[in-house]
Design an enzyme around this catalytic site. Structure first.
Site, mmCIF file in Angstrom:
data_model
loop_
_atom_site.group_PDB
_atom_site.id
_atom_site.type_symbol
_atom_site.label_atom_id
_atom_site.label_comp_id
_atom_site.label_asym_id
_atom_site.label_seq_id
_atom_site.Cartn_x
_atom_site.Cartn_y
_atom_site.Cartn_z
ATOM 1 N N TYR A 408 -1.989 7.990 9.144
ATOM 2 C CA TYR A 408 -3.069 8.619 8.005
ATOM 3 C C TYR A 408 -3.118 7.704 6.617
ATOM 4 O O TYR A 408 -2.078 7.215 6.195
ATOM 5 C CB TYR A 408 -2.815 9.903 7.459
ATOM 6 C CG TYR A 408 -3.293 11.102 8.599
ATOM 7 C CD1 TYR A 408 -4.400 10.794 9.155
ATOM 8 C CD2 TYR A 408 -2.712 12.395 8.584
ATOM 9 C CE1 TYR A 408 -5.017 11.677 10.061
ATOM 10 C CE2 TYR A 408 -3.328 13.458 9.131
ATOM 11 C CZ TYR A 408 -4.277 13.308 9.822
ATOM 12 O OH TYR A 408 -4.810 14.205 10.862
ATOM 13 N N GLU A 409 -4.310 7.694 6.080
ATOM 14 C CA GLU A 409 -4.296 7.123 4.667
ATOM 15 C C GLU A 409 -3.815 5.660 4.565
ATOM 16 O O GLU A 409 -3.223 5.264 3.457
ATOM 17 C CB GLU A 409 -3.930 8.057 3.754
ATOM 18 C CG GLU A 409 -3.696 9.339 3.808
ATOM 19 C CD GLU A 409 -5.296 10.031 3.307
ATOM 20 O OE1 GLU A 409 -6.103 9.075 2.977
ATOM 21 O OE2 GLU A 409 -5.522 11.114 3.551
ATOM 22 N N GLY A 410 -4.048 4.938 5.673
ATOM 23 C CA GLY A 410 -3.407 3.584 5.723
ATOM 24 C C GLY A 410 -2.079 3.620 6.204
ATOM 25 O O GLY A 410 -1.466 4.187 5.970
#
Length: 601
Positions: A408-410
């Site tokens: 997630y989120e990079g």
């Protein structure tokens, strides 16, 4: 707000912080403690008690719990009061995200996607008309939001998306055509933040797209994805076929979509760290309860050294993650308030710039705490033994849910490299003075070392000296690598990963030491001996990680006298005068947790 020197993002590397200047969970005020209790009570009643149902892919249950969360106001914590929200500070936002996320990753994902990337882009980038139209409904849970960025060919490279937006001949609408994937909340959303490219623009553009299944407007949904974890989180592909969107639904300006996406990720990263905390607390509590009840060789397994070691390490990682997350959250909150009070920034600008200032810390936290929660749940399974592998225990699903946090989120790899890349950019702009301290370290290494034995009689005096030296070590290694590779440093990914490991460990170790020191000054050393032990144990592990990363880096890019000098510097900067007794530290920590029969810090 009291005036104090607020460090800029990344400045922790070159400046010392006093324990009085950092915020810790022990500093929660009465309102924050009440909010924490309210959220925990909701989670225990509505989510934890129905954990088995979530694992059966009960998407309707997730939606129902989200509506209940909306009724209680939990979806509106970060929304300004002008748009029906509570307008609470950044620490409050992280606190709610923390305690609402621990029971199951399915609800945590739905909550995070809605309150973060589903609502926040409109709150922070929308014009007044857009905010008045959409935000109140999102704040109450009347409508739910989703975020359509990722495509089959555009993941980490978010700006390479192929979804197109074509302006109509009369200039009143855009027609969006393309495919999005891994879209959280797709199965029950009413509003989508959709990113598309207009003509041959260099950067993508954001749009607010309404969705009504009775009038789909060219939008079709794929089937629910079958995933390793977060099984009751609605995750679908979304297809747009000339979906008509009014021009007034463009979010911010044309070509500003990539900036919106990146800033949304900064906020998402620290909130993801917060969302991984209560999952650890609950895993530790369940593991300790089982270890106290499970009898082998006529004794509870919690009395065995191997189990006690696991419990101590799990508790330490969780406590350290708390220290670092809330330290950064308060720094962000203070920076936002500072920008608001200077009268130059609007609320939106203050929020955006306040979070962007600490993008390095956000990436650090995302990496560290997502890895802590994976390790915690893995050790939880190990403590449960064969039962941990069974779906009948809560540990098996916790382990599966934890795995997504590193993506997630990079991905963590992307975030590791981002943390170093952003630090270099800040140094180039003069926001973090890295050059002068790096030169000072180089001169220090060329000089004759002192052989005086310092007085480390005060609490944490040696540990704080080591942290100061670890910062020098980072400057030594990163400075030499940057000097060699210059602008091509971003091509040296393995070196950047190693440098980020050092940076991460420094921030976490310092945060833990400062938290424990602050508690000791307030409550007395004897009353917080477990917290002191956790801070010391974490630093010991940090040195191990830093020594390995430093050595691998030095021998990879240097030779001859330069290499020998840096290896000597490495040895000098990680040196203890009084080596801690690690087994004793673990015993102190584990004894408290086992006696209390739960995570108790």
């Amino acid at each position: 707000m009291e005036t104090k020197d607020i460090l800029r993002g990344g400045q922790f590397l070159v400046k010392e912080s006093n324990c009085e200047d950092i915020f810790t969970p022990e500093d929660f005020n009465e309102d924050q403690l009440m909010m924490k209790e309210a959220v925990s009570e909701f989670v225990d009643r509505e989510i934890w008690s129905k954990k088995a149902q979530f694992e059966k892919k009960d998407y309707a249950l997730t939606e129902s719990c989200m509506r209940k969360a909306g009724e209680l106001g939990f979806l509106s914590v970060a929304v300004p009061e002008a748009y029906g929200g509570m307008g609470m500070g950044f620490v409050d936002t992280c606190l709610v995200c923390d305690y609402i996320s621990g029971a199951t990753g399915s609800f945590s994902t739905a909550f995070g996607a809605h309150t973060g990337i589903g609502t926040m882009p409109i709150t922070l980038y929308g014009n007044e008309a857009q905010k008045e139209k959409y935000v109140p409904k999102l704040a109450t849970g009347e409508w739910f939001g989703s975020y359509c960025l990722t495509e089959p060919s555009a993941g980490s490279d978010a700006n390479s998306g192929k979804t197109k937006a074509v302006l109509s001949d009369d200039g009143k609408t855009y027609k969006i055509t393309g495919q999005k994937m891994w879209i959280s909340n797709a199965g029950f959303c009413s509003v989508m933040i959709v990113f598309a490219r207009i003509e041959d623009d260099k950067n993508i553009t954001g749009f607010i797209v309404e969705y009504d299944p009775k009038n789909p407007n060219g939008i079709t949904m794929g089937e629910e994805e079958h995933k390793l974890g977060i099984r009751a989180s609605s995750t679908r592909q979304v297809f747009f076929n000339e979906t008509v969107v009014p021009v007034e639904n463009m979010l911010s300006e044309r070509g500003n979509g990539f900036k919106i996406a990146m800033n949304a990720l900064n906020v998402g990263r620290i909130k993801l760290a917060a969302a991984c905390l209560d999952a650890q607390r609950r895993t530790i509590t369940e593991s300790v309860k089982y270890a106290n009840e499970r009898i082998q060789f006529k004794t509870p397994i919690s009395s065995f050294g191997a189990i006690r070691q696991k419990i101590a390490e799990m508790a330490t990682n969780c406590w350290v993650g708390e220290a670092a997350t809330y330290r950064a959250a308060k720094d962000i909150e203070d920076r936002i308030e500072l920008r608001k009070n200077n009268g130059k920034d609007t609320h939106q600008e203050a929020e955006l710039k306040g979070v962007e200032e600490y993008a390095i810390e956000c990436s650090i936290l995302k990496v560290a705490v997502s890895e802590f929660v994976q390790k915690c749940t893995d050790e939880g399974i190990q403590i449960f033994g064969g039962m941990g592998f069974s779906e009948e225990t809560p540990i098996e699903s916790a382990w599966r849910d934890a795995r997504i946090a590193r993506i997630y989120e990079g991905t963590n790899e992307i975030n590791r490299m981002l943390s170093i890349g952003m630090l270099i950019k800040k140094a180039m702009k003069g926001h973090v003075n890295v050059l002068e301290p790096a030169m000072a370290v180089k001169e220090e290494l060329m000089g004759i070392p002192s052989f005086d034995v310092p007085d480390f009689s005060e609490l944490f005096s040696e540990e704080k000296n080591i942290i100061k030296n670890l910062k020098k070590l980072f400057l030594m290694v990163a400075g030499a690598a940057l000097q060699k590779y210059g602008e091509k440093m971003d091509k040296q990914q393995q070196l950047m990963l190693a440098a980020s490991d050092i940076l991460i460990q420094i921030y976490l170790a310092e945060s833990a030491i400062l938290r424990a020191e602050k508690m000791a000054k307030k409550e007395g050393e004897d009353n917080v001996k477990e917290q002191i032990a956790m801070a010391k144990l974490n630093l010991f592990h940090a040195i191990d990680v830093i020594e390995t990363a430093g050595k691998h880096s030095i021998i990879s890019f240097s030779t001859g006298d330069e290499q020998r000098m840096m290896l000597m510097g490495l040895k000098r900067y990680i040196k203890y005068v009084n080596m801690p007794n690690i087994i004793e530290l673990r015993h102190i920590i584990a004894e408290k947790v086992i006696t209390k029969n739960k995570y108790c810090f």
